[in-house]
Design an enzyme around this catalytic site. Structure first.
Site, PDB file in Angstrom:
ATOM      1  NE  ARG A   1      23.125 -27.245  -9.495  1.00 42.95           N
ATOM      2  CZ  ARG A   1      22.770 -28.189  -8.533  1.00 42.95           C
ATOM      3  NH1 ARG A   1      22.831 -27.704  -7.116  1.00 42.95           N
ATOM      4  NH2 ARG A   1      22.260 -29.459  -8.905  1.00 42.95           N
TER       5      ARG A   1
ATOM      6  CD  GLU B   1      -0.815  -2.052   2.365  1.00 41.86           C
ATOM      7  OE1 GLU B   1       0.149  -2.434   2.086  1.00 41.86           O
ATOM      8  OE2 GLU B   1      -1.426  -2.722   3.491  1.00 41.86           O
TER       9      GLU B   1
ATOM     10  CG  ASP C   1      21.351 -39.591  -4.310  1.00 39.61           C
ATOM     11  OD1 ASP C   1      21.688 -40.843  -4.656  1.00 39.61           O
ATOM     12  OD2 ASP C   1      20.058 -39.384  -4.219  1.00 39.61           O
TER      13      ASP C   1
ATOM     14  CG  LEU D   1      20.603 -30.847  -0.987  1.00 45.95           C
ATOM     15  CD1 LEU D   1      20.347 -31.196   0.378  1.00 45.95           C
ATOM     16  CD2 LEU D   1      19.346 -31.316  -1.906  1.00 45.95           C
TER      17      LEU D   1
ATOM     18  CB  THR E   1      18.962 -38.088   0.709  1.00 51.51           C
ATOM     19  OG1 THR E   1      17.498 -38.854   0.878  1.00 51.51           O
ATOM     20  CG2 THR E   1      19.095 -37.309  -0.770  1.00 51.51           C
TER      21      THR E   1
HETATM   22  C1  AOF Z   1       0.270  -5.334   4.388  1.00 49.38           C
HETATM   23  N1  AOF Z   1       1.039  -5.058   3.185  1.00 49.38           N
HETATM   24  O1  AOF Z   1       2.590  -5.155   1.760  1.00 49.38           O
HETATM   25  C2  AOF Z   1       2.538  -6.521   3.791  1.00 49.38           C
HETATM   26  C3  AOF Z   1       1.856  -6.729   5.252  1.00 49.38           C
HETATM   27  O2  AOF Z   1       8.036  -6.095   9.565  1.00 49.38           O
HETATM   28  P1  AOF Z   1       6.913  -5.421   8.710  1.00 49.38           P
HETATM   29  O3  AOF Z   1       6.719  -4.196   9.169  1.00 49.38           O
HETATM   30  O4  AOF Z   1       7.184  -5.521   7.111  1.00 49.38           O
HETATM   31  O5  AOF Z   1       5.265  -6.162   8.833  1.00 49.38           O
HETATM   32  C4  AOF Z   1       5.234  -7.434   8.600  1.00 49.38           C
HETATM   33  C5  AOF Z   1       3.853  -7.809   8.830  1.00 49.38           C
HETATM   34  O6  AOF Z   1       2.920  -6.848   8.163  1.00 49.38           O
HETATM   35  C6  AOF Z   1       3.260  -9.076   8.169  1.00 49.38           C
HETATM   36  O7  AOF Z   1       3.422 -10.286   9.413  1.00 49.38           O
HETATM   37  C7  AOF Z   1       1.936  -8.960   7.766  1.00 49.38           C
HETATM   38  O8  AOF Z   1       1.006  -9.292   8.892  1.00 49.38           O
HETATM   39  C8  AOF Z   1       1.985  -7.578   7.311  1.00 49.38           C
HETATM   40  N2  AOF Z   1       2.555  -7.447   6.053  1.00 49.38           N
HETATM   41  N3  AOF Z   1       0.633  -6.179   5.330  1.00 49.38           N
HETATM   42  O9  AOF Z   1      -0.866  -4.929   4.362  1.00 49.38           O
HETATM   43  C9  AOF Z   1       2.023  -5.388   3.080  1.00 49.38           C
HETATM   44  N4  AOF Z   1       3.690  -6.907   3.650  1.00 49.38           N
HETATM   45 ZN    ZN Z   2       1.244  -2.578   6.136  1.00 55.27          ZN
END
Ligand code: AOF
Ligand code: ZN
Length: 379
Positions: free
Chosen positions: A211, A56, A204, A208, A200
């Protein structure tokens, strides 16, 4: 285009914008946002990575004063808490946006409906629920991580048409073709961690890493489940030239000197509880969640697959099926372990999707519960 139809079309665009954060926004959700005035998009944004501006805010930054009177479409409820970045709600209110349409509530307990409530208190019309199913599916990893406090787990295997992951001598390279193998690297590029059993590694010696040969590709954290700390010090997952971190989960009976050696070789060693003879994979998942690992790709072998299914930690299955018959009673199938007696105890998959990849098929589906005890297995 009017009303609900317009709301859905703009929200579809917000969901498409959110995709730009796939594999990079973790541990945050993928979020897309756009500002609409008189039926026209005037600004767009997405959440690129944790610590970067929220979707936003990016959209508001793009339009400045023109946000006044606009409608904001956002694929997740705007946040109202201080995290790595400031809360979005006060910024939205200050911008003069008149209406906010969110696809779904943010499952983060610090938000969880409060963002929408605060918008309404400030006189902004706030709605939720447009393309909600799509928005929840898009962020299935984030929702699982926030709601259950554990990573979203995908079990991946490459199998022959008769379900084998190797020949009787253990040869497994390659069962599937190039396109399928490339898809595996795309999956690695999108997850936080990749997990294999020590068997694994011993068989092998895989690297991991991711690439794909594309700019900005990223290696997941490598996790080796190794109850007795048998990981050889010259294993490729410990190669200092490969920058991806390696985490070794060992049991309480792992020899102390091996634990020291592995740490000296650069690995992070976690000593975890055992369930029976093996480390509890649920305990591994809890330890990973505590490190902000939100998604895990399990890549073998058959014993680990069986334990993961029996412990009920698998959310999704992705099997690459090759048109190849391997045969051999002792050649391993994709899921080992003790097996089940009744077909009714098998794990049914939901929402199965089949995608051709060259000569192979990718069969994906959601798991409903643990192997051997599933209440829905009789349906
Ligand atoms: C939104 N819009 O683009 C995102 C949201 O550490 P921060 O400040 O980035 O907050 C992370 C938290 O904010 C995440 O756990 C989720 O609840 C919200 N993320 N919310 O409206 C966004 N990235
Ligand atoms: Zn936010």
């Amino acid at each position: 285009m009017e009303g609900q139809q317009a709301d859905r079309a703009f929200m579809a665009r917000a969901l498409a914008l959110a995709e730009a954060g796939r594999g990079r926004a973790s541990p945050n959700p993928m979020v897309g946002a756009l500002l609409v005035k008189e039926g026209r998009i005037v600004g767009e944004g997405f959440h690129a990575r944790a610590g970067a501006p929220h979707a936003e805010v990016m959209a508001l930054d793009a339009v400045g004063d023109a946000a006044r009177g606009a409608t904001l479409y956002v694929s997740l409820e705007p946040c109202c808490h201080h995290g790595r970045t400031p809360p979005c709600v006060p910024r939205i209110v200050a911008s003069g946006v008149r209406r906010v349409v969110a696809a779904t509530v943010d499952p983060n307990p610090q938000v969880n409906g409060r963002g929408l409530g605060l918008l309404r208190e400030a006189g902004v019309a706030a709605e939720v629920g447009v393309l909600e199913g799509e928005a929840v599916r898009l962020n299935e990893v984030f929702f699982t991580y926030m709601t259950d406090g554990r990573p979203f787990v995908t079990l991946k295997a490459a199998v022959s048409l008769d379900g084998k992951i190797a020949t009787v001598t253990g040869e497994s390279r390659w069962i599937t073709g190039e396109e399928a193998r490339r898809r595996v690297h795309e999956m690695r590029n999108e997850v936080d961690a990749i997990l294999v059993g020590i068997g694994t590694i011993l068989r092998d010696d895989p690297l991991l890493t991711t690439r794909l040969g594309i700019p900005g590709e990223r290696d997941p954290v490598r996790v080796v489940v190794d109850t007795l700390a048998r990981l050889p010090l010259d294993a490729r997952v410990l190669d200092p030239l490969s920058a991806a971190p390696t985490l070794v989960a060992v049991g309480p009976e792992a020899p102390a000197e091996r634990v020291v050696q592995l740490r000296e070789a650069g690995a992070t060693v976690l000593v975890l509880a055992q369930s029976g003879e093996r480390i509890s994979l649920a305990a591994v998942m809890r330890a990973l969640a505590a490190r902000e690992i939100t998604s895990v790709l399990i890549e073998g072998g058959a014993a680990v697959h069986a334990s993961a299914l029996a412990e009920g930690i698998v959310d999704k299955v992705a099997f690459f099926v090759a048109p190849l018959l391997i045969g051999g009673t002792t050649a391993p199938g994709a899921v080992g372990g003790p097996g089940i007696e009744k077909l009714a105890d098998a794990v049914p998959l939901r929402e199965v999707r089949i995608t051709p990849l060259g000569r192979d098929l990718l069969v994906e589906g959601y798991v409903q519960g643990p192997l051997g005890s599933h209440p829905c297995s009789r349906v």
